[in-house]
Each structure stands twice: as structure tokens, then as C-alpha cells.
Design a protein around this motif. Sequence first.
Motif, PDB file in Angstrom:
ATOM      1  N   LYS A 131       0.911  -1.073   0.110  1.00 27.93           N
ATOM      2  CA  LYS A 131      -0.031  -0.010  -0.050  1.00 27.93           C
ATOM      3  C   LYS A 131       0.975   1.370   0.093  1.00 27.93           C
ATOM      4  O   LYS A 131       0.704   2.147  -0.783  1.00 27.93           O
ATOM      5  CB  LYS A 131      -0.765   0.226   1.218  1.00 27.93           C
ATOM      6  CG  LYS A 131      -1.737   1.318   1.466  1.00 27.93           C
ATOM      7  CD  LYS A 131      -2.556   1.178   2.603  1.00 27.93           C
ATOM      8  CE  LYS A 131      -3.323   2.628   2.638  1.00 27.93           C
ATOM      9  NZ  LYS A 131      -4.281   2.793   3.973  1.00 27.93           N
ATOM     10  N   ILE A 132       1.845   1.283   0.787  1.00 25.57           N
ATOM     11  CA  ILE A 132       2.715   2.390   0.885  1.00 25.57           C
ATOM     12  C   ILE A 132       3.674   2.532  -0.487  1.00 25.57           C
ATOM     13  O   ILE A 132       3.568   3.999  -0.989  1.00 25.57           O
ATOM     14  CB  ILE A 132       3.876   2.214   2.057  1.00 25.57           C
ATOM     15  CG1 ILE A 132       3.066   2.183   3.395  1.00 25.57           C
ATOM     16  CG2 ILE A 132       4.661   3.521   2.276  1.00 25.57           C
ATOM     17  CD1 ILE A 132       2.212   3.297   3.975  1.00 25.57           C
ATOM     18  N   ASP A 133       3.977   1.749  -0.933  1.00 26.75           N
ATOM     19  CA  ASP A 133       4.641   1.641  -2.372  1.00 26.75           C
ATOM     20  C   ASP A 133       3.843   2.108  -3.416  1.00 26.75           C
ATOM     21  O   ASP A 133       4.286   3.277  -4.309  1.00 26.75           O
ATOM     22  CB  ASP A 133       5.173   0.308  -2.789  1.00 26.75           C
ATOM     23  CG  ASP A 133       6.358  -0.250  -2.011  1.00 26.75           C
ATOM     24  OD1 ASP A 133       7.059   0.694  -1.370  1.00 26.75           O
ATOM     25  OD2 ASP A 133       6.623  -1.442  -2.150  1.00 26.75           O
ATOM     26  N   SER A 134       2.307   1.670  -3.465  1.00 29.51           N
ATOM     27  CA  SER A 134       1.300   2.090  -4.333  1.00 29.51           C
ATOM     28  C   SER A 134       1.313   3.699  -4.101  1.00 29.51           C
ATOM     29  O   SER A 134       1.289   4.596  -5.132  1.00 29.51           O
ATOM     30  CB  SER A 134       0.193   1.326  -4.360  1.00 29.51           C
ATOM     31  OG  SER A 134       0.357   0.202  -4.651  1.00 29.51           O
ATOM     32  N   PHE A 135       1.107   4.100  -2.997  1.00 34.96           N
ATOM     33  CA  PHE A 135       0.700   5.193  -2.638  1.00 34.96           C
ATOM     34  C   PHE A 135       1.782   6.345  -3.015  1.00 34.96           C
ATOM     35  O   PHE A 135       1.875   7.391  -3.616  1.00 34.96           O
ATOM     36  CB  PHE A 135       0.393   5.435  -1.052  1.00 34.96           C
ATOM     37  CG  PHE A 135       0.199   6.949  -0.826  1.00 34.96           C
ATOM     38  CD1 PHE A 135      -1.142   7.422  -1.121  1.00 34.96           C
ATOM     39  CD2 PHE A 135       1.100   7.752   0.069  1.00 34.96           C
ATOM     40  CE1 PHE A 135      -1.597   8.845  -0.536  1.00 34.96           C
ATOM     41  CE2 PHE A 135       0.243   8.770   0.607  1.00 34.96           C
ATOM     42  CZ  PHE A 135      -0.894   9.344   0.230  1.00 34.96           C
ATOM     43  N   ILE A 136       3.072   5.872  -2.835  1.00 38.00           N
ATOM     44  CA  ILE A 136       4.332   6.956  -3.089  1.00 38.00           C
ATOM     45  C   ILE A 136       4.473   6.891  -4.739  1.00 38.00           C
ATOM     46  O   ILE A 136       4.610   7.972  -5.349  1.00 38.00           O
ATOM     47  CB  ILE A 136       5.536   6.163  -2.643  1.00 38.00           C
ATOM     48  CG1 ILE A 136       5.531   6.445  -1.199  1.00 38.00           C
ATOM     49  CG2 ILE A 136       6.647   6.578  -3.271  1.00 38.00           C
ATOM     50  CD1 ILE A 136       6.667   5.634  -0.384  1.00 38.00           C
ATOM     51  N   GLY A 137       4.326   5.563  -5.366  1.00 33.38           N
ATOM     52  CA  GLY A 137       3.993   5.893  -6.831  1.00 33.38           C
ATOM     53  C   GLY A 137       2.789   6.564  -7.339  1.00 33.38           C
ATOM     54  O   GLY A 137       3.433   7.432  -8.318  1.00 33.38           O
ATOM     55  N   LEU A 138       1.805   6.762  -6.676  1.00 30.61           N
ATOM     56  CA  LEU A 138       0.813   8.030  -7.268  1.00 30.61           C
ATOM     57  C   LEU A 138       1.427   9.406  -6.996  1.00 30.61           C
ATOM     58  O   LEU A 138       0.950  10.382  -7.635  1.00 30.61           O
ATOM     59  CB  LEU A 138      -0.494   7.544  -6.756  1.00 30.61           C
ATOM     60  CG  LEU A 138      -1.262   6.340  -7.219  1.00 30.61           C
ATOM     61  CD1 LEU A 138      -2.425   6.209  -6.592  1.00 30.61           C
ATOM     62  CD2 LEU A 138      -1.310   6.560  -8.575  1.00 30.61           C
ATOM     63  N   LEU A 139       2.065   9.530  -5.847  1.00 29.04           N
ATOM     64  CA  LEU A 139       2.395  10.799  -5.538  1.00 29.04           C
ATOM     65  C   LEU A 139       3.706  11.221  -6.406  1.00 29.04           C
ATOM     66  O   LEU A 139       3.937  12.570  -6.293  1.00 29.04           O
ATOM     67  CB  LEU A 139       2.805  10.857  -4.081  1.00 29.04           C
ATOM     68  CG  LEU A 139       1.659  10.851  -3.123  1.00 29.04           C
ATOM     69  CD1 LEU A 139       2.115  10.825  -1.756  1.00 29.04           C
ATOM     70  CD2 LEU A 139       0.742  11.805  -3.272  1.00 29.04           C
ATOM     71  N   ARG A 140       4.559  10.559  -6.645  1.00 29.80           N
ATOM     72  CA  ARG A 140       5.842  10.789  -7.481  1.00 29.80           C
ATOM     73  C   ARG A 140       5.597  11.873  -8.633  1.00 29.80           C
ATOM     74  O   ARG A 140       6.197  13.053  -8.767  1.00 29.80           O
ATOM     75  CB  ARG A 140       6.558   9.557  -8.154  1.00 29.80           C
ATOM     76  CG  ARG A 140       7.234   8.735  -7.432  1.00 29.80           C
ATOM     77  CD  ARG A 140       8.229   7.962  -7.569  1.00 29.80           C
ATOM     78  NE  ARG A 140       8.777   7.218  -6.853  1.00 29.80           N
ATOM     79  CZ  ARG A 140       9.680   7.409  -5.719  1.00 29.80           C
ATOM     80  NH1 ARG A 140      10.010   8.700  -5.379  1.00 29.80           N
ATOM     81  NH2 ARG A 140       9.971   6.641  -4.707  1.00 29.80           N
ATOM     82  N   PRO A 141       4.345  11.718  -9.424  1.00 30.77           N
ATOM     83  CA  PRO A 141       4.302  12.979 -10.531  1.00 30.77           C
ATOM     84  C   PRO A 141       4.024  14.219  -9.833  1.00 30.77           C
ATOM     85  O   PRO A 141       4.370  15.124 -10.743  1.00 30.77           O
ATOM     86  CB  PRO A 141       3.202  12.442 -11.398  1.00 30.77           C
ATOM     87  CG  PRO A 141       3.000  11.012 -10.977  1.00 30.77           C
ATOM     88  CD  PRO A 141       3.631  10.712  -9.879  1.00 30.77           C
ATOM     89  N   TYR A 142       3.704  14.283  -8.727  1.00 31.69           N
ATOM     90  CA  TYR A 142       3.346  15.639  -8.146  1.00 31.69           C
ATOM     91  C   TYR A 142       4.857  16.409  -7.503  1.00 31.69           C
ATOM     92  O   TYR A 142       4.775  17.458  -7.306  1.00 31.69           O
ATOM     93  CB  TYR A 142       2.530  15.613  -6.978  1.00 31.69           C
ATOM     94  CG  TYR A 142       0.968  15.237  -7.630  1.00 31.69           C
ATOM     95  CD1 TYR A 142       0.153  16.232  -8.049  1.00 31.69           C
ATOM     96  CD2 TYR A 142       0.624  13.814  -7.720  1.00 31.69           C
ATOM     97  CE1 TYR A 142      -0.978  15.575  -8.538  1.00 31.69           C
ATOM     98  CE2 TYR A 142      -0.690  13.626  -8.158  1.00 31.69           C
ATOM     99  CZ  TYR A 142      -1.510  14.397  -8.881  1.00 31.69           C
ATOM    100  OH  TYR A 142      -2.694  13.754  -9.205  1.00 31.69           O
ATOM    101  N   GLY A 143       5.936  15.492  -7.304  1.00 29.45           N
ATOM    102  CA  GLY A 143       7.032  15.910  -6.890  1.00 29.45           C
ATOM    103  C   GLY A 143       7.183  15.365  -5.282  1.00 29.45           C
ATOM    104  O   GLY A 143       6.896  16.521  -4.619  1.00 29.45           O
ATOM    105  N   ILE A 144       7.786  14.320  -5.137  1.00 35.44           N
ATOM    106  CA  ILE A 144       8.222  14.291  -3.859  1.00 35.44           C
ATOM    107  C   ILE A 144       9.425  14.815  -3.448  1.00 35.44           C
ATOM    108  O   ILE A 144      10.546  14.672  -4.083  1.00 35.44           O
ATOM    109  CB  ILE A 144       8.307  12.593  -3.635  1.00 35.44           C
ATOM    110  CG1 ILE A 144       6.984  11.895  -3.825  1.00 35.44           C
ATOM    111  CG2 ILE A 144       8.905  12.268  -2.182  1.00 35.44           C
ATOM    112  CD1 ILE A 144       6.999  10.234  -3.735  1.00 35.44           C
ATOM    113  N   LEU A 145       9.474  15.631  -2.447  1.00 36.70           N
ATOM    114  CA  LEU A 145      10.453  16.625  -2.099  1.00 36.70           C
ATOM    115  C   LEU A 145      11.542  15.841  -0.951  1.00 36.70           C
ATOM    116  O   LEU A 145      12.541  15.956  -1.023  1.00 36.70           O
ATOM    117  CB  LEU A 145      10.206  18.011  -1.461  1.00 36.70           C
ATOM    118  CG  LEU A 145       9.212  18.883  -2.488  1.00 36.70           C
ATOM    119  CD1 LEU A 145       8.900  19.824  -1.839  1.00 36.70           C
ATOM    120  CD2 LEU A 145      10.142  18.903  -3.828  1.00 36.70           C
TER     121      LEU A 145
END
Length: 171
Positions: A131-145
Motif C-alpha cells: 500500500k505504501i509503495d502504491s501510494f508513493i508511486g501515485l505521488l511521484r508525478p506531483y514531486g516528492i521532496l
Amino acid sequence: MKRHTISVLVNDHPGVLQRVAGLFGRRGFNIDSITVGESEEAGLSRMVIVTTGDDKRLEQVNKQLHKLIDVIRIAEVSASPFVERELALIRVSADARLRPDLFGIVEAFRASIVDIGADTMIIQAVGDQEKIDSFIGLLRPYGILELTRTGLTAMSREEAVNGIPPLAEIG
């Protein structure tokens, strides 16, 4: 190769974590994740260690851990039904036009926003590793700082604690 989640009850003394981690390193065993904190018993800490390997490797880990004087009890949590969770804190770029989309993703994953700045937000997510991996994958295009993860912690389900099925003690 199989993933094993091991619960190790240890004396709460300085240097115990170092000795356990050192044991893994000296024997060439990789620790995928380790969490440590106080346990239900005063003076004892619980380590939840995730490692990958076959049953022979797990048996070797068990034998080596039992040699450490501060180790009280070892159990393979993943041998019976169990619950595992990880916590992630993720700082993402979040200007005003992106926030509605981010709010939707956060809500879908039952995550929570724990801080909002002018151009960023910090999101907290709790769940299993996938779940955490999937969540991070969806956030990547927004720019994880910035991203930090706790590593997995785990506990046997109630049936296992009450003996149905029995908790598989290692060794």
C-alpha cells in the motif's frame, strides 16, 4: 527466497541493537527492515526484523540470535496469520492548483495530511508495504521532496496469540 518477519524480545540495555544488527552483518544476512521499541514488559524491548532467505537461513539466524545473552525470546511472526504496518511521511509539492488532486489521492488511501505549507504538504500514510509503495508511486508525478519510512512492524493475530493456530516459535 521467502520473506520472514521475526519478533525478538530483548533486554532493554545499551548496545543490544548494535549486537543484533552486527550479528546479521557478520553472517552475511540482510535486514530488509528493523523496528525497535518498548514492549509490554518493563525492561524489555521488541525488535521486529524482516529478512529474506530460505528456511535454512532462517534457522541459522535463529541459532545465532539465541547465542546473544540479551535475547529473551524469538518468534517467526510470519509463520502464522499476522498484521504488519509501516508508516511513511511524504513531503510533496502542493501549490493551490494541485491540492484538490492530492486531497483525492490522500482520501482514497485513507492517509492524512499532517502539515500544509505555502507550496508543500506533508502526508502521513499507514499500511502494509505494498500500500505504501502504491501510494508513493501515485505521488511521484506531483514531486516528492522528502520521504521517510519507518520500516515494518508486525504482530500475530489474536487467534495465534490464543493458540489457534499456535505461534511458531523458532528453534
